[in-house]
Design an enzyme around this catalytic site. Structure first.
Site, PDB file in Angstrom:
ATOM      1  N   ARG A 167       0.842  -1.208   0.000  1.00 12.72           N
ATOM      2  CA  ARG A 167       0.000   0.000   0.000  1.00 12.72           C
ATOM      3  C   ARG A 167       0.867   1.244   0.000  1.00 12.72           C
ATOM      4  NH1 ARG A 167      -2.890  -0.687   5.288  1.00 12.72           N
ATOM      5  NH2 ARG A 167      -3.705   1.370   4.862  1.00 12.72           N
ATOM      6  N   SER A 182      -5.902  -3.293   8.642  1.00 10.66           N
ATOM      7  CA  SER A 182      -4.516  -3.278   9.091  1.00 10.66           C
ATOM      8  C   SER A 182      -4.423  -3.124  10.609  1.00 10.66           C
ATOM      9  CB  SER A 182      -3.794  -2.128   8.371  1.00 10.66           C
ATOM     10  OG  SER A 182      -2.563  -1.851   8.974  1.00 10.66           O
TER      11      SER A 182
HETATM   12  N1  URA Z   1      -1.635   2.269  11.091  1.00 10.87           N
HETATM   13  C1  URA Z   1      -1.711   0.968  10.768  1.00 10.87           C
HETATM   14  O1  URA Z   1      -1.368   0.084  11.560  1.00 10.87           O
HETATM   15  N2  URA Z   1      -2.164   0.645   9.540  1.00 10.87           N
HETATM   16  C2  URA Z   1      -2.564   1.563   8.649  1.00 10.87           C
HETATM   17  O2  URA Z   1      -2.990   1.213   7.580  1.00 10.87           O
HETATM   18  C3  URA Z   1      -2.474   2.925   8.988  1.00 10.87           C
HETATM   19  C4  URA Z   1      -2.006   3.244  10.226  1.00 10.87           C
END
Ligand code: URA
Length: 434
Positions: A167, A182
């Site tokens: 990403r 995530s």
């Molecule tokens: N923090 C995370 O752990 N994942 C993300 O996608 C953005 C911030």
């Protein structure tokens, strides 16, 4: 099932089933779905979004890609997540505070990311302190001391490690469904009964706009509940840094003061407000006001600080740094003050620009694995709404490498705006999702 059909379905606005989402995630982790197809899928999600059921399926598939940690304890196990900010040292205060209140607080944290700092980098400015533990060691520390703060392990949600890197390289980090998957895949891999989310909003936040931050907060709470956890979120201000210190050892100093009941008002308020949500979930307080009173007393009376001392000692840290931070925490060689060019009121202390200034001084890393300088950073001498006289210092930069100063100073100058008319300080807690 074929990845290409699922990408097409998402591209055209369709909703994937849990089985289809699992197919993609398992295929990606196992190497059957290549980066280019997963990139296309992430971009399709970025534009088409995902429904709650899909996000839940994504979260669960990512969580199931790695290990889970369970605790053999009688009490309430709680966890906290912040979407990240500048001067955000809340975990350093909240973890010992809640453990002092009788909750179990297993905290897996990360390192600094972009202009925002990371709890692990901050904590490591305490000499000798270890943050890398096996999951088994982590579990034992929590069971014995009520809390531990350790670096998030590769064993937890490996799908997220792989996907996050993708990403990052494909401009899809800001997708809310992907952010939820995530964050929660990692949080849910650590067993807890209650979760509180500190979703930041304002210039230094991951999602600066309040409506987007609110949407993220609502989804975090909704998906955590689908997975069987109690959950709440607060939307808190990140237009200016939290507290007065930005930089690793500087923030540890401020956290120590807060744990001793003499920290900045804003930092204490965010910690106590988040903590109150956890006490309510644990049914350890009848009302939010009662919970806040209990937590403030734990700060004033020394119990939270004593718990922090116990945690630091258990993780191998030199506790003298907590009692004499001036002597035992890393300290920069010199300080440089930024002075007000005219009299007036502080209207803006742009959190992201101040985070970048600290980063440029060496508090953060440009590339993964780079060393950071724990001593450097930016100290705020004023906050938004304060009155200033011409020539009075507004910021103090803590510097070790003079070569880094001009660029950092330029960034810091851009961060500060003064006005003739009185400026209103931002409200700290902008919303509560329960
Ligand atoms: N923090 C995370 O752990 N994942 C993300 O996608 C953005 C911030």
């Amino acid at each position: 099932m074929r990845a290409i059909d699922l990408i097409r379905k998402k591209r055209d606005g369709g909703e994937l089933s849990a089985e289809e989402v699992r197919f993609l995630i398992e295929g990606y982790v196992g190497g059957d779905v290549p980066d280019y197809q997963m990139s296309a899928f992430c971009m399709a999600v970025f534009f088409q979004g995902m429904g709650e059921r899909e996000i839940w399926a994504l979260t669960e598939a990512m969580r199931a890609s790695g290990a889970t940690v369970r605790f053999d304890v009688e009490g309430f196990v709680a966890d906290k997540h912040s979407t990240g900010g500048v001067g955000d040292k809340v975990s350093l205060v909240l973890v010992p505070l809640m453990a002092a209140a009788g909750l179990y607080m297993p905290k897996l944290s990360g390192r600094g990311l972009g202009h925002t700092g990371g709890t692990i980098d901050k904590l490591e400015s305490i000499p000798g302190l270890r943050t890398r533990f096996s999951l088994e060691e982590f579990r034992r520390l929590v069971e014995r001391h009520g809390a531990a703060i350790a670096e998030s392990s590769e064993e937890i949600a490996p799908a997220d490690h792989k996907l996050y890197a993708l990403r990052d390289a494909t401009a899809t980090v800001e997708s809310i469904p992907l952010i939820v998957g995530s964050i929660l895949s990692k949080k849910l891999a650590v067993e807890s009964q209650g979760l509180v989310f500190d979703v930041k909003t304002g210039a230094g936040a991951l999602l600066p706009q309040l409506p987007r931050a609110r949407r993220l907060a609502r989804l975090l709470v909704a998906i955590a509940r689908r997975s069987g956890r109690r959950a709440a979120a607060l939307l808190t201000d990140m237009s200016q840094p939290l507290g007065f210190m930005v930089g690793n050892a500087l923030e540890v100093r401020e956290a120590i003061e807060t744990l001793q009941g003499r920290g900045p008002r804003d930092l204490e308020e965010v910690c106590v407000s988040l903590g109150a949500e956890l006490l309510l979930m644990a049914q350890a307080a009848p009302t939010a006001q009662g919970a806040q009173r209990t937590l403030r007393a734990l700060l004033r009376e020394g119990a939270a600080f004593a718990k922090f001392e116990e945690i630091v000692k258990a993780q191998g840290g030199d506790v003298r740094a907590l009692h004499e931070p001036e002597r035992f925490l890393p300290k920069a060689q010199e300080t440089v003050e930024l002075k007000a060019k005219r009299s007036g009121y502080v209207r803006r202390l742009h959190a992201r620009l101040l985070g970048e200034a600290a980063h440029l001084l060496g508090a953060g890393r440009a590339r993964k694995g780079e060393a950071i300088d724990p001593a450097v950073g930016v100290e705020l001498l004023k906050k938004v709404g304060d009155e200033v006289e011409r020539g009075e210092p507004v910021l103090r930069l803590h510097v070790n490498d003079r070569g880094r100063l001009p660029e950092a100073l330029r960034r810091a100058e851009r961060a500060v705006r003064l006005s003739r008319a009185p400026a209103v300080p931002p409200s700290l807690v902008r919303g509560r999702i329960v």
